[in-house]
Design an enzyme around this catalytic site. Structure first.
Site, PDB file in Angstrom:
ATOM      1  N   SER A  91       0.820  -1.220   0.000  1.00 26.95           N
ATOM      2  CA  SER A  91       0.000   0.000   0.000  1.00 26.95           C
ATOM      3  C   SER A  91       0.857   1.274   0.000  1.00 26.95           C
ATOM      4  O   SER A  91       1.869   1.365   0.710  1.00 26.95           O
ATOM      5  CB  SER A  91      -0.910   0.016   1.235  1.00 26.95           C
ATOM      6  OG  SER A  91      -1.552   1.267   1.292  1.00 26.95           O
TER       7      SER A  91
ATOM      8  N   LYS B 191     -13.549  -3.886   4.112  1.00 28.17           N
ATOM      9  CA  LYS B 191     -14.367  -2.672   3.969  1.00 28.17           C
ATOM     10  C   LYS B 191     -15.826  -2.886   4.388  1.00 28.17           C
ATOM     11  O   LYS B 191     -16.484  -1.955   4.824  1.00 28.17           O
ATOM     12  CB  LYS B 191     -14.308  -2.161   2.519  1.00 28.17           C
ATOM     13  CG  LYS B 191     -12.969  -1.525   2.171  1.00 28.17           C
ATOM     14  CD  LYS B 191     -12.985  -0.947   0.775  1.00 28.17           C
ATOM     15  CE  LYS B 191     -11.635  -0.380   0.406  1.00 28.17           C
ATOM     16  NZ  LYS B 191     -11.597   0.215  -0.926  1.00 28.17           N
TER      17      LYS B 191
ATOM     18  N   ASP C   7     -14.132   6.388  -1.225  1.00 27.63           N
ATOM     19  CA  ASP C   7     -13.797   5.848  -2.556  1.00 27.63           C
ATOM     20  C   ASP C   7     -14.678   6.481  -3.628  1.00 27.63           C
ATOM     21  O   ASP C   7     -14.216   6.878  -4.684  1.00 27.63           O
ATOM     22  CB  ASP C   7     -13.986   4.325  -2.587  1.00 27.63           C
ATOM     23  CG  ASP C   7     -12.819   3.603  -1.918  1.00 27.63           C
ATOM     24  OD1 ASP C   7     -11.714   4.174  -1.856  1.00 27.63           O
ATOM     25  OD2 ASP C   7     -13.024   2.466  -1.450  1.00 27.63           O
TER      26      ASP C   7
ATOM     27  N   PRO D 238     -21.958 -13.488 -14.053  1.00 24.36           N
ATOM     28  CA  PRO D 238     -23.258 -12.836 -14.271  1.00 24.36           C
ATOM     29  C   PRO D 238     -24.102 -12.730 -13.008  1.00 24.36           C
ATOM     30  O   PRO D 238     -24.743 -11.714 -12.775  1.00 24.36           O
ATOM     31  CB  PRO D 238     -23.936 -13.714 -15.320  1.00 24.36           C
ATOM     32  CG  PRO D 238     -22.831 -14.448 -15.987  1.00 24.36           C
ATOM     33  CD  PRO D 238     -21.731 -14.608 -14.973  1.00 24.36           C
TER      34      PRO D 238
HETATM   35  P1  NAP Z   1     -13.537  -6.986  -5.253  1.00 20.08           P
HETATM   36  O1  NAP Z   1     -14.634  -6.645  -4.325  1.00 20.08           O
HETATM   37  O2  NAP Z   1     -12.726  -8.220  -5.044  1.00 20.08           O
HETATM   38  O3  NAP Z   1     -14.165  -7.030  -6.746  1.00 20.08           O
HETATM   39  C1  NAP Z   1     -13.366  -7.271  -7.866  1.00 20.08           C
HETATM   40  C2  NAP Z   1     -14.219  -7.422  -9.120  1.00 20.08           C
HETATM   41  O4  NAP Z   1     -13.314  -7.602 -10.205  1.00 20.08           O
HETATM   42  C3  NAP Z   1     -15.151  -8.611  -9.087  1.00 20.08           C
HETATM   43  O5  NAP Z   1     -16.409  -8.255  -9.572  1.00 20.08           O
HETATM   44  C4  NAP Z   1     -14.470  -9.607 -10.042  1.00 20.08           C
HETATM   45  O6  NAP Z   1     -15.387 -10.294 -10.866  1.00 20.08           O
HETATM   46  C5  NAP Z   1     -13.707  -8.714 -10.974  1.00 20.08           C
HETATM   47  N1  NAP Z   1     -12.518  -9.441 -11.472  1.00 20.08           N
HETATM   48  C6  NAP Z   1     -11.466  -9.878 -10.743  1.00 20.08           C
HETATM   49  N2  NAP Z   1     -10.582 -10.496 -11.565  1.00 20.08           N
HETATM   50  C7  NAP Z   1     -11.107 -10.462 -12.807  1.00 20.08           C
HETATM   51  C8  NAP Z   1     -10.680 -10.959 -14.072  1.00 20.08           C
HETATM   52  N3  NAP Z   1      -9.510 -11.596 -14.208  1.00 20.08           N
HETATM   53  N4  NAP Z   1     -11.461 -10.732 -15.142  1.00 20.08           N
HETATM   54  C9  NAP Z   1     -12.638 -10.081 -15.017  1.00 20.08           C
HETATM   55  N5  NAP Z   1     -13.118  -9.598 -13.840  1.00 20.08           N
HETATM   56  C10 NAP Z   1     -12.358  -9.790 -12.744  1.00 20.08           C
HETATM   57  O7  NAP Z   1     -12.469  -5.786  -5.309  1.00 20.08           O
HETATM   58  P2  NAP Z   1     -12.701  -4.226  -5.035  1.00 20.08           P
HETATM   59  O8  NAP Z   1     -12.632  -3.952  -3.580  1.00 20.08           O
HETATM   60  O9  NAP Z   1     -13.882  -3.771  -5.785  1.00 20.08           O
HETATM   61  O10 NAP Z   1     -11.354  -3.617  -5.678  1.00 20.08           O
HETATM   62  C11 NAP Z   1     -11.141  -3.699  -7.066  1.00 20.08           C
HETATM   63  C12 NAP Z   1      -9.895  -2.927  -7.442  1.00 20.08           C
HETATM   64  O11 NAP Z   1     -10.054  -1.541  -7.161  1.00 20.08           O
HETATM   65  C13 NAP Z   1      -8.621  -3.344  -6.676  1.00 20.08           C
HETATM   66  O12 NAP Z   1      -7.588  -3.509  -7.619  1.00 20.08           O
HETATM   67  C14 NAP Z   1      -8.350  -2.174  -5.765  1.00 20.08           C
HETATM   68  O13 NAP Z   1      -6.963  -2.035  -5.498  1.00 20.08           O
HETATM   69  C15 NAP Z   1      -8.854  -1.028  -6.615  1.00 20.08           C
HETATM   70  N6  NAP Z   1      -9.171   0.186  -5.841  1.00 20.08           N
HETATM   71  C16 NAP Z   1      -8.552   1.338  -6.208  1.00 20.08           C
HETATM   72  C17 NAP Z   1      -8.816   2.498  -5.506  1.00 20.08           C
HETATM   73  C18 NAP Z   1      -8.130   3.777  -5.889  1.00 20.08           C
HETATM   74  O14 NAP Z   1      -8.168   4.701  -5.088  1.00 20.08           O
HETATM   75  N7  NAP Z   1      -7.565   3.889  -7.066  1.00 20.08           N
HETATM   76  C19 NAP Z   1      -9.737   2.504  -4.445  1.00 20.08           C
HETATM   77  C20 NAP Z   1     -10.388   1.295  -4.127  1.00 20.08           C
HETATM   78  C21 NAP Z   1     -10.089   0.141  -4.834  1.00 20.08           C
HETATM   79  P3  NAP Z   1     -16.236 -11.583 -10.389  1.00 20.08           P
HETATM   80  O15 NAP Z   1     -17.469 -11.007  -9.771  1.00 20.08           O
HETATM   81  O16 NAP Z   1     -16.474 -12.306 -11.644  1.00 20.08           O
HETATM   82  O17 NAP Z   1     -15.360 -12.314  -9.387  1.00 20.08           O
END
Ligand code: NAP
Length: 519
Positions: free
Chosen positions: A265, A314, A350, A399
């Site tokens: 991080s 979270k 976020d 889906p």
């Molecule tokens: P999460 O709850 O685990 O959700 C991830 C989503 O991505 C799920 O819907 C998953 O699909 C999909 N996914 C994962 N691998 C995939 C693949 N290979 N192909 C297609 N879809 C895929 O994660 P989250 O908390 O939402 O976080 C997601 C990302 O946002 C992380 O990388 C995190 O670091 C980033 N983030 C960035 C910020 C920023 O400030 N820039 C802030 C918050 C989060 P399925 O439903 O099919 O499993």
């Protein structure tokens, strides 16, 4: 948000009120049970001409649930529409582009679910308010919860519960019901009618009620006890959440990041740089934890001033906090904890960070944004897009998860395999695809990017992901994840210290580290 009900007795008068109210309020409610000869399509068009951003609710209240039932509606000679005419009118409102349709639970689950299907079938879906009113009394909190659950089960996007306050304590039951709904991440409109219910009208919006009602000066109140627009605005200002202020001279303050893993991080680097520039003597340390309950006890015991929360806690952390801010409850996730004199309050920055990054480059209102993913960040993105007046569309690999989320938000869903069929203004990737070390991966093939004008990625390592490189090659405007990251961090600092954060310093600190990493 403030809503003005339009309830004039004739179509002509209602047209004038709708236009005037649309230019002053966030929402208007067309009370078609009052507007005896009202043409709902024309009223909607007139309101939209007065304001492109106003949201429109269409309601045709049953007489026995009407706020004036206790005062003798007959005396006002308003003719009640037949049930068939009422349903026809609500269908016409959906087709004419109403943003919300209000239907009573008492219409029965079949009628409600038919109306929901129609609302959600539109390209720009209307949201369904399933409502319940008692113009005579306020039931106990336990009964209100049961009614809330029945409305939610019937298919409400938003539940509306309004009762009559016979005593001041009735207000407490309704306000506690709002907390109950928000803890479940559900939208609710709730308040008490009557003179003794005025306090709930003042407090409900700041407690998390989706909206509060107000009357125009000289306008007709849709319910006894309603406040004027000016009174509502004054109270809204006075009740804005308290932001603690931190002076540079205070003793050292401690902040933490809770997650698992946290080694990668960049939040400590970013926040330490910000605190230095702000002249605040503060520490910010990352803790890899396994037990969110224990970590929250630690925050209390050590008087930690605030915390960032990251994957995978979270949502899990929410149940251990004393209160959840209304936006965070709607998103269903907390990424920030504020220790307000011993009370731990959960917030979500976020969605604010992502919206700030988007708004810097483009307008959101009225535009369609495809959200890739169905996790916590996708929820934050959809909530923000909605709140800014845009139209989210979910696309996800699994889906079932995507569809469930789309149902909750009342917006369309497409499986990832069908992404080439969609065209929209913007695309927001909320999946981790493309993140270091998999920097040659992109969640979508380059060819589909020609269907968008703006592409945003929440992944910030690398600084420019393959998705963003492909999008630039297709002529799209791109928004890197770094912009969301620093802005969500700046919002955290605002919550913890009450002061504006040094955005450029934070951005440079993170960018430099990532550039070293990339070289
Ligand atoms: P999460 O709850 O685990 O959700 C991830 C989503 O991505 C799920 O819907 C998953 O699909 C999909 N996914 C994962 N691998 C995939 C693949 N290979 N192909 C297609 N879809 C895929 O994660 P989250 O908390 O939402 O976080 C997601 C990302 O946002 C992380 O990388 C995190 O670091 C980033 N983030 C960035 C910020 C920023 O400030 N820039 C802030 C918050 C989060 P399925 O439903 O099919 O499993």
């Amino acid at each position: 948000m403030i809503c003005i009900p339009v309830m004039d007795p004739t179509h002509r008068e209602a047209l004038r009120s709708a236009q005037k109210s649309a230019s002053l309020a966030d929402l208007i409610e067309l009370r078609m049970d009052w507007i005896a000869d009202g043409d709902v399509s024309e009223l909607i068009r007139a309101a939209r001409r007065a304001s492109a951003s106003v949201k429109i609710i269409v309601t045709c209240r049953r007489r026995e649930e009407s706020e004036l039932a206790r005062e003798g509606l007959e005396a006002l000679s308003v003719k009640e529409r037949t049930n068939a005419a009422k349903m026809k009118l609500l269908r016409e409102a959906v087709v004419s582009g109403a943003d919300f349709i209000d239907i009573e639970l008492a219409e029965g689950t079949r009628a409600v679910s038919r109306m929901r299907a129609l609302c959600h079938s539109r390209p720009n879906p209307a949201r369904l308010i399933v409502s319940w009113h008692d113009p005579y009394k306020t039931p106990s909190l336990a009964s209100l919860k049961k009614i809330f659950e029945a409305c939610a089960r019937a298919g409400a996007d938003i539940v509306k519960i309004v009762s009559y306050a016979r005593s001041l304590s009735d207000n407490a039951a309704v306000l506690n019901l709002i907390d109950y709904a928000k803890h479940q991440g559900r939208e609710i409109i709730a308040m008490c009618m009557g003179e003794k219910g005025r306090i709930s009208r003042v407090l409900a919006p700041s407690r998390g009620s989706y909206l509060g009602f107000a009357v125009l000066p000289g306008g007709r109140a849709s319910a006894p006890g309603q406040l004027t627009l000016r009174e509502m605005r004054t109270f809204q200002k006075l009740l804005r959440p308290h932001r603690p202020s931190v002076e540079p001279q205070q003793n050292q303050l401690h902040f933490v990041l809770l997650g698992n893993p946290v080694r990668q991080s960049l939040s400590p680097l970013m926040h330490q740089a910000a605190f230095r520039t702000m002249g605040i003597d503060a520490s910010y340390s990352a803790f890899c934890i396994a037990d969110p309950a224990g970590a929250v006890s630690g925050i209390r015991a050590m008087n930690i001033r605030g915390a960032s929360v990251t994957i995978p806690f979270k949502t899990a952390v929410m149940e251990y906090l004393d209160d959840i801010d209304a936006d965070a409850a709607s998103v269903g996730a907390v990424n920030t904890i504020v220790n307000d004199c011993g009370r731990l309050i959960g917030h979500n920055t976020d969605w604010l960070g992502l919206m700030a990054a988007l708004k810097e480059k483009t307008q959101i209102r009225g535009r369609r944004f495809v959200i890739l993913g169905a996790g916590g960040t996708a929820r934050a993105a959809a909530y923000g897009i909605r709140k800014e007046g845009g139209r989210p569309v979910f696309v996800n690999r699994t889906p079932e998860k995507g569809m469930a989320l789309a149902m909750q938000f009342g917006c369309p869903f497409y499986p990832l395999a069908q992404i080439s069929k969609i065209k929209a203004f913007g695309l927001i990737n909320t999946t981790p695809v493309g993140m270091f070390p998999d920097i040659q991966k992109s969640p979508v093939p380059p060819s589909v990017l020609a269907n968008y004008r703006v592409v945003a990625d929440v992944v910030y390592n690398p600084l420019k992901t393959k998705l963003l490189r492909d999008a630039e090659a297709k002529g799209c405007k791109v928004i890197p994840g770094l912009e969301m990251f620093v802005r969500q961090g700046a919002e955290q600092l605002m919550l913890w210290t009450g002061r504006a954060a040094p955005l450029a310093v934070m951005r440079n600190a993170v960018r430099e580290r990532l550039m070293q990493h990339e070289s």
